[in-house]
Design an enzyme around this catalytic site. Structure first.
Site, PDB file in Angstrom:
ATOM      1  N   ASP A 208     -23.694  16.161  -4.695  1.00 11.35           N
ATOM      2  CA  ASP A 208     -25.346  16.835  -4.983  1.00 11.35           C
ATOM      3  C   ASP A 208     -24.996  18.318  -3.957  1.00 11.35           C
ATOM      4  O   ASP A 208     -23.727  19.481  -4.500  1.00 11.35           O
ATOM      5  CB  ASP A 208     -25.865  16.699  -3.198  1.00 11.35           C
ATOM      6  CG  ASP A 208     -25.941  15.056  -3.240  1.00 11.35           C
ATOM      7  OD1 ASP A 208     -26.915  14.546  -3.743  1.00 11.35           O
ATOM      8  OD2 ASP A 208     -25.908  14.601  -2.497  1.00 11.35           O
TER       9      ASP A 208
ATOM     10  N   LYS B  20     -34.208  22.299  10.014  1.00 11.18           N
ATOM     11  CA  LYS B  20     -33.848  22.356   8.718  1.00 11.18           C
ATOM     12  C   LYS B  20     -35.242  21.840   7.155  1.00 11.18           C
ATOM     13  O   LYS B  20     -35.185  22.939   6.196  1.00 11.18           O
ATOM     14  CB  LYS B  20     -32.551  20.952   8.755  1.00 11.18           C
ATOM     15  CG  LYS B  20     -32.331  19.828   6.985  1.00 11.18           C
ATOM     16  CD  LYS B  20     -31.720  18.865   7.130  1.00 11.18           C
ATOM     17  CE  LYS B  20     -31.505  18.447   5.511  1.00 11.18           C
ATOM     18  NZ  LYS B  20     -30.435  16.997   5.605  1.00 11.18           N
TER      19      LYS B  20
ATOM     20  N   ASP C 208     -31.240  16.609  -8.331  1.00 16.41           N
ATOM     21  CA  ASP C 208     -29.896  17.798  -8.184  1.00 16.41           C
ATOM     22  C   ASP C 208     -28.579  16.574  -7.729  1.00 16.41           C
ATOM     23  O   ASP C 208     -28.094  17.772  -6.902  1.00 16.41           O
ATOM     24  CB  ASP C 208     -30.251  19.056  -7.686  1.00 16.41           C
ATOM     25  CG  ASP C 208     -30.613  18.335  -6.046  1.00 16.41           C
ATOM     26  OD1 ASP C 208     -31.398  17.310  -5.645  1.00 16.41           O
ATOM     27  OD2 ASP C 208     -30.904  19.531  -5.339  1.00 16.41           O
TER      28      ASP C 208
END
Length: 1220
Positions: free
Chosen positions: A909, A978, A1136
């Site tokens: 990742d 986050k 991604d």
């Protein structure tokens, strides 16, 4: 049940927004007063009941049941146009009383229906404009029938006087009624001709519709009708403005196939008389006809000379024109009549991409043989035939994984009953369709209904009936939006029509022959070949020479047309399908009642038309407990390697129509730009998509079986397996009428219904995915890919693919196995710990050591997943963790783990990938360190860093005495910030960020609720300040991109750019426009936005930074995919997140870093600036006009490219945690 449609309850008023259906359909009414709003719930319920009663009365009347007949004048108006006001006719307008009218007048509920519907619709009245695009489907410019009724105390624009009203009702009533015929005298009296389409969008839709109509006539081989329609359009002041040479070419092609040269020459002269110039296709059609007729050389020579005098060359006919069937051979025959030695021009030599990023990749010196699949030629050929058979059927029916209830006598009886009913419904729908078509051919003048006639002849009648029955079988008990169903019906007809065109043009035969040779590239028992799939396919096409082109000359049907066709079919379905009222209760009277009802439901301020099944039908379906699901064949994974993408309009499935780039309905701009782009510029993107699509997959059967067992045992929400509806919360029981319930009770009932609807949608989603997986459990399969407008790639099958959730990913394995090698087992263990989310801040070695420490738990999870310690259940991704535990167990127990053949995908990742691209663009040293572009012994966590920075700001504010800063003590954490940090790079605003933080704070039980707004407002400000301080270059770039896009959009242009791989990108954000379709059952307001509208300035501005970054991350992924291919790796991605075998993780990591450095070593921002200056600010040297003020501002803005920092990109090569 089939074909996943997340139901209307979840979709709300906006309609369905998903792959391929991004339009909105709604009905609006004026907002209520404050007092009315207080009583809205009761009003809505009463109004919906009235709509049901009215629909029932209408259907009874239509069925000639004498028991209930409401005043015909009023009901006709309501039947034909649900948006008309329910105004009682004045004395002068009353018609002779119909049979049964006395009963209706004496009926209490009928009186109440008339009275209350009148009151309700007056409240809800909102006049909707009838867009000129409605004109596109009518034969002539219609008159807007609108008049005032003298006896009425108020204007009623949609209820005309009876003389004009007769014409209105004849046209917009049932399809069996007579078409509208407005005499010239009456038209003169009305004094209100319909507006002619002035807007470009109306003209675009009109032009598209005319072409579609002509293509229909061409397909049906109705040359006379095609020419008559063309001349009719030419005589219309509206349509003649949008006629282009393409319309004339379609009609001429129709005559060319019949060898009617005199008709073509006549059309040629008409074409030239209108001022249009023949193009290459025009000459190809004439020469085809002459070749078919074997015309004399003199006549052929005359046209060849005219072709040359118009600036064309004969070779261009074969290089640029598309041909079907034997058209190419006929053109060649005509030319050789004059030039016997003429040879076809040689195919152009393959062009090589000039991209500096891919010079090594396309270099013939470094070319390696294309990797083989573990299948022989014969096996691949058999798989191709299986795939072809599935696509030719259009749909596939599979067994559901849902545990079937014991087959009780009741279920057996219900299934037999359902079978009998479906047979009767089939006959009834077929009869209704045939009657409808007969009524359409009678009128002498074209109307909106008779122009649907050719579209109802494109397929065999049985196909239309099958499509309608499939929609009926798929309908949920809660009903479905009328607009969604209409669109789906129209789209299904279009999809089957395209397949029929491919068969008719002999395209399929050519594809079959080429595919037979193409698999030599992939089969293990053939010679290795140094070609890419696209290159090899193009080579085979060039060698084939003759035959049809593989791209169709076709025009996609506009949304308006799809909706009209679908609405007509839906109307036939509603009226034809009936069931005996006493079928479940023999004590009731035996009479047929409709299975489907057209009702309305309220969503906030919108009133949406729904089609709902009768409870009797729903009960029979429930009792039958059928265990099959039906899907479109394009919704299934492919059973053979996909057809390689070779252009913007060819690739993926064998027959099913697939676009290279997904785009909004009506938005043809993307397709045009792709088609106009030099083909060589698209090669890198096409090759990357082919590489992703050529990855073969198989099912992880042990994991699938465990998931299915839990799914059938009431599910488990903690494990993301939705429970059945039997587990849904039961609404509270309450006495009395709903209007007497308390507000809290109503809210509780609403929440129960909402939860039930959500559970149903989630359950169906899981059912479809698991059932497809179970169907292909023993097969190898492939996912063809396409992309969105930014270049981000997606698998074409929508339900089951590797972009799915944890459950879906856990049951997918690579079909190709590779030995683990010396480090493969370690990578499996590290991957497992990554999936748990337990050691995110630890080094890779520490994660590996932790995995070794808990091997006992890992092996227990693998051996006893449901009866052991269940360690795997307490992880972030439990099902993928379980699958990994099983793989580790098998590998570690094998005699030689390094030689163990693993099919398991290991993921790597990106670390906040959007910020990684920003930091690299700006060479931002502090930002690069925060997102792991700089080598470090431990992974850097940008979210924790931002949380820490925010905490520093909070402490300072608290010391200064700020109350909210003190309240927040102990509540600022990584979790709270986050989501906002993650989305700030993708354009989240402070408003959106505040909502995100408020949601996180709500999840903390101890946080005082009264401070939620103030705290979230304070925190979002500090989060933005922290990011600005930590990523200074990032904010500068983001602001530069935003301001540039703002100036471009304000000038009335869309923002466009080209990715480093050469893919042209246009932001598809335009102001939306509502088009009102006056269909038989109700009016539909279709909201669409397309390139003929003005750009939406706000969206263009706000979306540019995130879209630009998405285009860079897709470029990085494609570069990695292509270079992994050269290294012989199996590679797929979820944006991604990159997947490969455990053996090749290290190689993939190296390639990934190399390509990131190579990408950002390009002058990306400088190139963007130069491209935009050229596109938006350059003026031709001959132009004498001064540069506009906005151009000066834009030139200044674009020239001021943000400065970059001191970060050394090459450090990325040594950063372990860049992707990990």
């Amino acid at each position: 049940m089939s074909l996943l449609r997340l139901r209307a309850v979840l979709r709300g008023p906006g309609g369905f927004r998903g792959p391929g259906i991004p339009w909105r359909i709604f009905r609006s009414y004026s907002s209520a007063s404050t007092k009315e709003k207080a009583n809205r719930n009761g009003t809505c319920e009463r109004t919906e009941l009235l709509e049901v009663l009215k629909a029932r009365a209408k259907q009874l009347q239509g069925s000639n049941v004498p028991e209930v007949t409401v005043n015909k004048v009023e009901l006709d108006a309501l039947d034909n146009d649900k948006y008309q006001e329910a105004v009682e006719p004045g004395p002068k307008e009353r018609q002779p009383r119909a049979r049964g009218d006395d009963l209706a007048r004496s009926s209490t509920w009928a009186k109440k229906l008339q009275k209350e519907m009148y009151i309700q619709q007056l409240k809800m009245k909102q006049e909707l404009p009838i867009a000129a695009s409605q004109l596109a489907l009518e034969g002539q410019a219609k008159l807007d029938v609108k008049a005032e009724a003298k006896a009425k105390p108020m204007k009623s624009p949609n209820i005309p006087k009876m003389k004009a009203g007769t014409a209105w009702n004849q046209s917009s009533g049932t399809p069996h009624g007579k078409p509208r015929v407005v005499e010239a005298k009456e038209a003169g009296e009305l004094k209100r001709p319909q507006r002619m389409p002035k807007e470009k969008s109306n003209q675009q839709v009109l032009q598209q519709t005319i072409q579609c109509n002509l293509e229909c006539f061409l397909f049906l081989q109705q040359s006379e009708e095609a020419e008559r329609y063309l001349l009719l359009c030419q005589s219309s002041p509206v349509k003649s403005k949008v006629l282009d040479v393409g319309a004339y070419n379609i009609v001429m092609r129709s005559w060319a196939r019949k060898g009617s040269l005199n008709r073509i020459e006549r059309l040629f002269s008409i074409l030239e008389s209108t001022g249009l110039q023949p193009n290459l296709d025009s000459y190809a059609v004439v020469l085809e006809c002459m070749g078919r007729n074997q015309s004399p050389p003199k006549a052929i020579l005359r046209y060849l000379q005219q072709l040359n005098s118009n600036g064309f060359h004969v070779d261009e006919l074969f290089q640029k024109c598309l041909f079907e069937e034997d058209e190419k051979e006929m053109v060649l025959r005509a030319i050789r009549t004059v030039q016997p030695n003429y040879q076809l021009p040689p195919p152009p030599s393959p062009e090589i991409s000039k991209s500096s990023l891919l010079q090594d990749f396309y270099s013939r010196e470094t070319m390696v043989p294309y990797p083989k699949l573990d299948f022989s030629m014969k096996e691949l050929q058999e798989r191709f035939q299986q795939q072809l058979e599935m696509e030719l059927k259009s749909t596939i029916t599979i067994e559901s994984v849902e545990a079937a209830k014991p087959l009780t006598p009741q279920a057996i009886k219900a299934r037999e009953l359902l079978g009998t009913l479906r047979s009767q419904w089939h006959d009834a729908i077929l009869q209704a369709l045939q009657n409808s078509k007969r009524s359409m051919v009678r009128p002498k003048r074209l109307s909106k209904y008779s122009l649907l006639y050719p579209y109802l002849c494109l397929l065999p009648d049985e196909d239309y009936v099958d499509i309608m029955l499939q929609i009926l079988n798929d309908l949920s008990p809660q009903g479905e939006s009328l607009a969604v169903l209409a669109r789906e019906l129209g789209s299904k007809v279009y999809d089957r029509y395209i397949i029929q065109r491919k068969l008719r043009s002999c395209q399929l035969e050519k594809v079959q022959k080429i595919y037979e040779n193409y698999i030599e590239l992939l089969a293990k028992d053939s010679q290795p070949k140094q070609y890419l799939p696209r290159e090899y396919w193009e080579k085979l096409v060039a060698e084939a020479g003759f035959g049809p082109s593989l791209n169709l000359k076709s025009c996609s049907w506009p949304c308006v047309l799809l909706m009209r066709l679908g609405m007509h079919m839906l109307e036939l379905l509603v009226k034809a399908v009936k069931v005996p009222r006493n079928i479940l209760n023999h004590r009731l009277e035996s009479k047929p009642i409709p299975v489907l009802y057209h009702v309305y439901s309220f969503y906030s301020n919108w009133q949406v038309g729904l089609i709902k099944p009768h409870p009797i039908y729903s009960q029979i379906l429930s009792n039958a407990a059928e265990t099959t699901l039906t899907f479109n064949s394009s919704a299934m994974p492919m059973l053979c390697p996909p057809v390689p993408w070779t252009s913007a309009s060819f690739g993926a499935f064998v027959l099913s129509d697939t676009k290279l780039m997904r785009f909004l309905d009506e938005s043809t701009h993307h397709q045009l730009v792709l088609e106009q782009c030099p083909p060589v510029n698209l090669h890198p993107v096409l090759d990357a998509l082919n590489q992703l699509g050529n990855c073969a997959w198989k099912i992880n059967q042990p994991v699938l079986d465990i998931i299915i067992s839990i799914f059938n045992d009431k599910g488990d929400e903690k494990l993301d397996i939705p429970p059945p509806l039997s587990e849904a919360p039961k609404p509270p029981t309450a006495s009395g009428n709903s209007s007497t319930w308390s507000k809290s009770l109503k809210h509780e009932v609403f929440l129960c219904k909402k939860k039930t609807a959500e559970m149903h949608s989630l359950r169906m989603d899981a059912l479809y995915k698991l059932s497809i997986a179970n169907y292909i459990r023993d097969k190898v399969f492939w996912f063809p890919h396409n992309m969105d407008f930014r270049g981000r790639t997606y698998p074409c099958p929508p339900y089951f693919n590797h972009l799915g959730n944890d459950v879906t990913r856990a049951i997918l394995l690579f079909a190709e196995g590779r030995p683990l090698g010396p480090r493969g087992l370690d990578w499996l263990k590290i991957h497992l710990i990554n999936l748990t989310g337990l050691k995110k801040k630890n080094a890779l070695q520490e994660r590996l050591e932790y995995a070794n420490e808990i091997m006992e738990d890992i092996l227990d999870s693998a051996d006893h997943p449901l009866t052991g310690r269940k360690w795997w259940m307490d992880t972030d991704e439990p099902w993928q963790a379980l699958a990994c535990c099983m793989e580790i167990a098998k590998a570690s127990r094998s005699p030689d783990p390094a030689a163990y053949i693993s099919h398991f995908p290991v993921h790597q990742d990106g670390s906040c990938n959007g910020l990684q691209h920003y930091a690299a663009l700006g060479r931002d040293l502090s930002g690069a360190a925060s997102v792991n572009l700089v080598p470090c012994g431990l992974p850097q966590d940008v979210y924790s860093a931002v949380a820490q920075q925010v905490e520093e700001f909070r402490k300072k504010d608290a010391e200064r005495g700020l109350k909210i800063a003190r309240v927040l003590q102990g509540f600022i954490s990584r979790k709270v910030v986050k989501q906002t940090v993650m989305t700030v790079v993708y354009g989240v605003t402070r408003y959106g960020g505040r909502l995100q933080i408020e949601k996180r704070l709500k999840e903390i039980d101890e946080f005082p609720e009264e401070y939620l707004w103030e705290a979230s407002h304070y925190l979002v400000k500090q989060v933005f300040n922290s990011i600005k301080e930590m990523f200074s270059a990032t904010r500068d770039i983001q602001n530069w991109l935003t301001e540039s896009a703002k100036l471009i959009a304000q000038s009335g242009r869309t923002v466009e750019w080209v990715t480093p791989l050469g893919l042209p990108i246009i932001q598809p954000y335009y102001r939306s426009k509502s088009t009102v379709l006056n269909c038989g059952m109700q009016r539909l307001s279709v909201r669409s936005s397309n390139s003929s509208q003005k750009p939406d300035t706000v969206k263009q501005k706000n979306a540019f930074p995130p879209n630009f970054i998405h285009s860079l991350d897709s470029t990085h992924m494609m570069l990695t995919a292509l270079h992994c291919l050269r290294k012989g790796l199996t590679f797929v991605s979820v944006h991604d997140c990159y997947w490969t075998h455990a053996l090749t993780v290290d190689v993939m990591n190296q390639v990934c870093r190399q390509q990131f450095v190579a990408l950002h070593s390009e002058k990306i921002l400088q190139d963007l600036s130069e491209f935009m200056l050229e596109k938006y600010c350059s003026s031709s040297s001959s132009s004498t006009e001064p540069i506009a003020h906005w151009q000066k501002r834009l030139m200044e803005q674009l020239s001021n490219v943000p400065r970059t920092g001191e970060f050394n990109l090459k450090q990325v090569m040594d950063s372990t945690y860049f992707f990990s």
